[in-house]
Design an enzyme around this catalytic site. Sequence first.
Site, PDB file in Angstrom:
ATOM      1  N   ASP A 122       0.847  -1.255   0.187  1.00 30.36           N
ATOM      2  CA  ASP A 122      -0.068  -0.006  -0.063  1.00 30.36           C
ATOM      3  C   ASP A 122       0.939   1.157   0.020  1.00 30.36           C
ATOM      4  OD1 ASP A 122      -2.355  -1.130  -0.241  1.00 30.36           O
ATOM      5  OD2 ASP A 122      -2.792  -1.212   1.989  1.00 30.36           O
ATOM      6  N   ARG A 177       2.472   6.269  -2.647  1.00 28.93           N
ATOM      7  CA  ARG A 177       3.783   7.142  -3.434  1.00 28.93           C
ATOM      8  C   ARG A 177       3.558   7.361  -4.822  1.00 28.93           C
ATOM      9  NH1 ARG A 177       6.561   3.981   0.470  1.00 28.93           N
ATOM     10  NH2 ARG A 177       7.054   2.237  -0.915  1.00 28.93           N
ATOM     11  N   ASN A 205      -5.251   8.814   1.919  1.00 26.96           N
ATOM     12  CA  ASN A 205      -5.707   8.133   3.016  1.00 26.96           C
ATOM     13  C   ASN A 205      -6.195   9.101   4.224  1.00 26.96           C
ATOM     14  OD1 ASN A 205      -5.708   5.525   2.051  1.00 26.96           O
ATOM     15  ND2 ASN A 205      -3.794   5.074   3.355  1.00 26.96           N
ATOM     16  N   ASP A 225      -2.311  13.544  21.623  1.00 26.12           N
ATOM     17  CA  ASP A 225      -1.139  13.584  20.757  1.00 26.12           C
ATOM     18  C   ASP A 225      -1.367  13.966  19.296  1.00 26.12           C
ATOM     19  OD1 ASP A 225       0.219  12.225  22.783  1.00 26.12           O
ATOM     20  OD2 ASP A 225       0.086  10.458  21.869  1.00 26.12           O
ATOM     21  N   THR A 228      -9.130   2.306   6.795  1.00 24.82           N
ATOM     22  CA  THR A 228      -8.776   1.066   7.152  1.00 24.82           C
ATOM     23  C   THR A 228      -7.155   1.147   7.518  1.00 24.82           C
ATOM     24  OG1 THR A 228      -8.343   0.546   4.876  1.00 24.82           O
ATOM     25  CG2 THR A 228     -10.586  -0.275   5.966  1.00 24.82           C
ATOM     26  N   TYR A 253      -4.104   4.078   9.069  1.00 26.34           N
ATOM     27  CA  TYR A 253      -3.763   4.474  10.382  1.00 26.34           C
ATOM     28  C   TYR A 253      -5.041   4.822  11.441  1.00 26.34           C
ATOM     29  CZ  TYR A 253      -0.929   7.787  13.604  1.00 26.34           C
ATOM     30  OH  TYR A 253      -0.613   8.015  14.881  1.00 26.34           O
TER      31      TYR A 253
END
Length: 273
Positions: A53, A58, A128, A157, A168, A170
């Site tokens: 992925d 990229r 994403n 954070d 689906t 991070y």
Amino acid sequence: MNNNSKIINIYVNDNQKSLETALIVKDKLEQKGFKPTFDFDENALINLCIGGDGAFLRAVHKYEFSTIPFVGINTGHLGFYQEILIPNIDKFISDLINENYGIEKISLLESKTAIRNSSKTYTHKALNEFVVKSDDSSIVYLDVYIDDNHLESFAGDGIIVSTPSGSTAYNFSAGGSVLYHGLDGFQVTPLAPINSKAYRSLLNSLVVPSKSNVTLYFRDHNFDRKSSIVLADGLNRSYDNVDYVNFTYSDQYINKLVFLKDWYWLNIKDKFL
């Protein structure tokens, strides 16, 4: 999609398995009359990504969110975007020749980062997710607005803003919900939120419609440090004295070839269950 083109753009990961697979695929494509290239050609039939992925993401960024359809051969681990397995390369080429595929439009998010006491803004796109956090792993303080309505004064954070396709990734690891890839919306997910008398932060993700405008204002607590980070699909952008980061649906999109009608549910079961 230029169905008359025989050109195939190939983007390949730099690990040995991917490089070996790329040479095999190149040879097989040439045998069928295609013209594979490792450079980007705007007249290509498809963008073929070989790797995991990460390679897919990229390629999407390197090719500047080209509308030439993307498709992936998986040589990595998860491979949520990479539909083609190595043993199925011949079938993939056959299906490509016979046009046995569909084309799915995938929405993008757009961010605008504004610098305090400056007219400078920086715009980026993500397939994403975007992640907003401090540059030194310290607590970040944000006022969160949805469509100009103040939602919360966040401390923690950081915050993830993700697409349905990115839900689906991070976002999922951070406890966010999985959104069906065709849903018309996006998700705001807290990273290690602080919830106390001093700071009242949502502990769970929030799903908003695609027309929504989400803005994260940096509170004064943040300005005793130099930089904050805005990650776009894992690509690091570091800025000094950020005033706010705004998120909206982008007018741009990418196309993805789909060979299995139920690929999404098959992926969910195969990758996560």
